[in-house]
Design a protein around this motif. Structure first.
Motif, PDB file in Angstrom:
ATOM      1  N   ARG A  24      -6.506  -3.988  -7.651  1.00 35.38           N
ATOM      2  CA  ARG A  24      -5.943  -2.663  -6.825  1.00 35.38           C
ATOM      3  C   ARG A  24      -6.655  -1.904  -6.118  1.00 35.38           C
ATOM      4  O   ARG A  24      -8.278  -2.057  -6.949  1.00 35.38           O
ATOM      5  CB  ARG A  24      -5.633  -2.256  -8.480  1.00 35.38           C
ATOM      6  CG  ARG A  24      -5.101  -1.052  -8.370  1.00 35.38           C
ATOM      7  CD  ARG A  24      -4.312  -0.260  -9.072  1.00 35.38           C
ATOM      8  NE  ARG A  24      -4.029  -0.391 -10.171  1.00 35.38           N
ATOM      9  CZ  ARG A  24      -2.337  -0.592 -10.089  1.00 35.38           C
ATOM     10  NH1 ARG A  24      -1.634   0.158  -9.652  1.00 35.38           N
ATOM     11  NH2 ARG A  24      -1.518  -1.297 -10.597  1.00 35.38           N
ATOM     12  N   ASN A  61      -2.970   4.237  -3.114  1.00 36.10           N
ATOM     13  CA  ASN A  61      -2.456   2.632  -4.080  1.00 36.10           C
ATOM     14  C   ASN A  61      -1.940   1.509  -3.433  1.00 36.10           C
ATOM     15  O   ASN A  61      -1.009   1.797  -3.092  1.00 36.10           O
ATOM     16  CB  ASN A  61      -1.495   3.400  -5.607  1.00 36.10           C
ATOM     17  CG  ASN A  61      -1.878   2.344  -6.753  1.00 36.10           C
ATOM     18  OD1 ASN A  61      -2.531   1.946  -6.858  1.00 36.10           O
ATOM     19  ND2 ASN A  61      -0.951   1.902  -6.815  1.00 36.10           N
ATOM     20  N   THR A  62      -2.886   0.374  -4.013  1.00 38.18           N
ATOM     21  CA  THR A  62      -2.728  -0.486  -3.035  1.00 38.18           C
ATOM     22  C   THR A  62      -2.648  -1.590  -4.114  1.00 38.18           C
ATOM     23  O   THR A  62      -3.960  -2.141  -4.767  1.00 38.18           O
ATOM     24  CB  THR A  62      -3.411  -1.167  -1.822  1.00 38.18           C
ATOM     25  OG1 THR A  62      -2.915  -0.280  -0.973  1.00 38.18           O
ATOM     26  CG2 THR A  62      -2.835  -2.226  -0.943  1.00 38.18           C
ATOM     27  N   VAL A  63      -2.255  -2.454  -4.113  1.00 34.33           N
ATOM     28  CA  VAL A  63      -2.169  -3.439  -5.721  1.00 34.33           C
ATOM     29  C   VAL A  63      -1.656  -4.802  -4.720  1.00 34.33           C
ATOM     30  O   VAL A  63      -0.533  -5.404  -3.943  1.00 34.33           O
ATOM     31  CB  VAL A  63      -0.935  -3.679  -6.549  1.00 34.33           C
ATOM     32  CG1 VAL A  63      -0.792  -4.406  -7.609  1.00 34.33           C
ATOM     33  CG2 VAL A  63      -1.133  -2.105  -7.372  1.00 34.33           C
ATOM     34  N   GLU A 108       5.327   3.629   1.898  1.00 33.43           N
ATOM     35  CA  GLU A 108       4.624   2.444   1.384  1.00 33.43           C
ATOM     36  C   GLU A 108       4.784   1.788   2.351  1.00 33.43           C
ATOM     37  O   GLU A 108       5.690   1.385   3.150  1.00 33.43           O
ATOM     38  CB  GLU A 108       5.851   1.475   0.787  1.00 33.43           C
ATOM     39  CG  GLU A 108       5.511   2.035  -1.077  1.00 33.43           C
ATOM     40  CD  GLU A 108       6.731   1.671  -1.907  1.00 33.43           C
ATOM     41  OE1 GLU A 108       7.373   0.089  -1.472  1.00 33.43           O
ATOM     42  OE2 GLU A 108       6.033   1.194  -2.937  1.00 33.43           O
ATOM     43  N   THR A 111      -7.490   1.632  -5.040  1.00 31.60           N
ATOM     44  CA  THR A 111      -6.725   2.668  -5.052  1.00 31.60           C
ATOM     45  C   THR A 111      -8.014   4.319  -4.719  1.00 31.60           C
ATOM     46  O   THR A 111      -9.076   3.797  -4.565  1.00 31.60           O
ATOM     47  CB  THR A 111      -6.422   3.308  -6.705  1.00 31.60           C
ATOM     48  OG1 THR A 111      -8.073   3.702  -8.096  1.00 31.60           O
ATOM     49  CG2 THR A 111      -5.762   2.965  -7.723  1.00 31.60           C
ATOM     50  N   SER A 132       0.957  -1.333   0.359  1.00 31.23           N
ATOM     51  CA  SER A 132       0.473   0.206   0.180  1.00 31.23           C
ATOM     52  C   SER A 132       0.742   1.429  -0.239  1.00 31.23           C
ATOM     53  O   SER A 132       1.588   1.095   0.610  1.00 31.23           O
ATOM     54  CB  SER A 132      -1.370  -0.119   1.344  1.00 31.23           C
ATOM     55  OG  SER A 132      -2.060   0.892   1.403  1.00 31.23           O
ATOM     56  N   THR A 133       0.703   2.246  -0.878  1.00 36.02           N
ATOM     57  CA  THR A 133       1.010   3.556  -0.942  1.00 36.02           C
ATOM     58  C   THR A 133       0.446   4.259  -0.414  1.00 36.02           C
ATOM     59  O   THR A 133      -0.792   4.616  -1.443  1.00 36.02           O
ATOM     60  CB  THR A 133       1.785   3.687  -1.931  1.00 36.02           C
ATOM     61  OG1 THR A 133       2.911   2.068  -2.750  1.00 36.02           O
ATOM     62  CG2 THR A 133       2.865   5.551  -1.846  1.00 36.02           C
ATOM     63  N   LEU A 169      -4.707  11.223  -6.504  1.00 34.51           N
ATOM     64  CA  LEU A 169      -4.608  10.427  -5.670  1.00 34.51           C
ATOM     65  C   LEU A 169      -3.669  10.454  -4.503  1.00 34.51           C
ATOM     66  O   LEU A 169      -2.941  10.949  -3.737  1.00 34.51           O
ATOM     67  CB  LEU A 169      -3.218   9.010  -6.592  1.00 34.51           C
ATOM     68  CG  LEU A 169      -3.026   7.566  -6.293  1.00 34.51           C
ATOM     69  CD1 LEU A 169      -4.146   6.909  -6.179  1.00 34.51           C
ATOM     70  CD2 LEU A 169      -2.164   7.704  -6.808  1.00 34.51           C
TER      71      LEU A 169
END
Length: 152
Positions: free
Chosen positions: A129, A146-148, A29, A131, A17-18, A143
């Motif tokens: 994802r 943002n989590t991938v 992060e 966001t 996660s950012t 933004l």
């Protein structure tokens, strides 16, 4: 439109996660874990997640639903860092690929309310994802998170 693409994501996930920290303008992060689960026989999908901010554990939950007659989606979002003890009610829609996008708002005294958008996007190759975007009272989006995720 339906919740089928998100229901297919049921299970356990891990990722990064950012957070774009608004207090210092720096991206931070952290490791993130998520659980996606059907609720009420698949009428809803719940996404529970963990992450951290400056080493302090954080968690959140997003309950997503969709009216199959109107294709309108709804969500209730709670998060220890962003929302504190409040619930954000959100509404939106879905794309043909199964991505859901919902919007809500939060108070920002002494000024006007700000908007918040959450996109939950099932991606190819077993990825998910999430966001989140901050929306100024003038409508500019930035933004925020943002989590991938990848399946465990």
């Amino acid at each position: 439109m339906s919740l089928d693409a998100l229901l297919a994501c049921a299970g356990y996930w891990h990722g990064t996660s950012t957070l774009l920290d608004p207090s210092c303008g720096v991206a931070e992060e952290s490791l993130s874990r998520a659980t996606v689960a059907p609720v009420l026989d698949g009428r809803f999908v719940r996404l529970d997640y963990t992450w951290s901010y400056q080493g302090a554990p954080q968690e959140g939950s997003l309950l997503l639903g969709m009216d199959p007659k109107t294709s309108l989606s709804s969500a209730h979002w709670i998060d220890t860092w962003h929302m504190g003890r409040a619930v954000m009610a959100c509404q939106g829609g879905a794309s043909n690929s199964g991505a859901l996008s919902v919007r809500g708002s939060y108070a920002a005294p002494p000024g006007p309310d700000w908007g918040w958008r959450i996109d939950v996007i099932p991606e190819e190759e077993g990825m998910l994802r999430v966001t989140m975007f901050n929306i100024s009272p003038g409508g500019e989006e930035e933004l925020a998170v943002n989590t991938v995720y990848r399946r465990d």
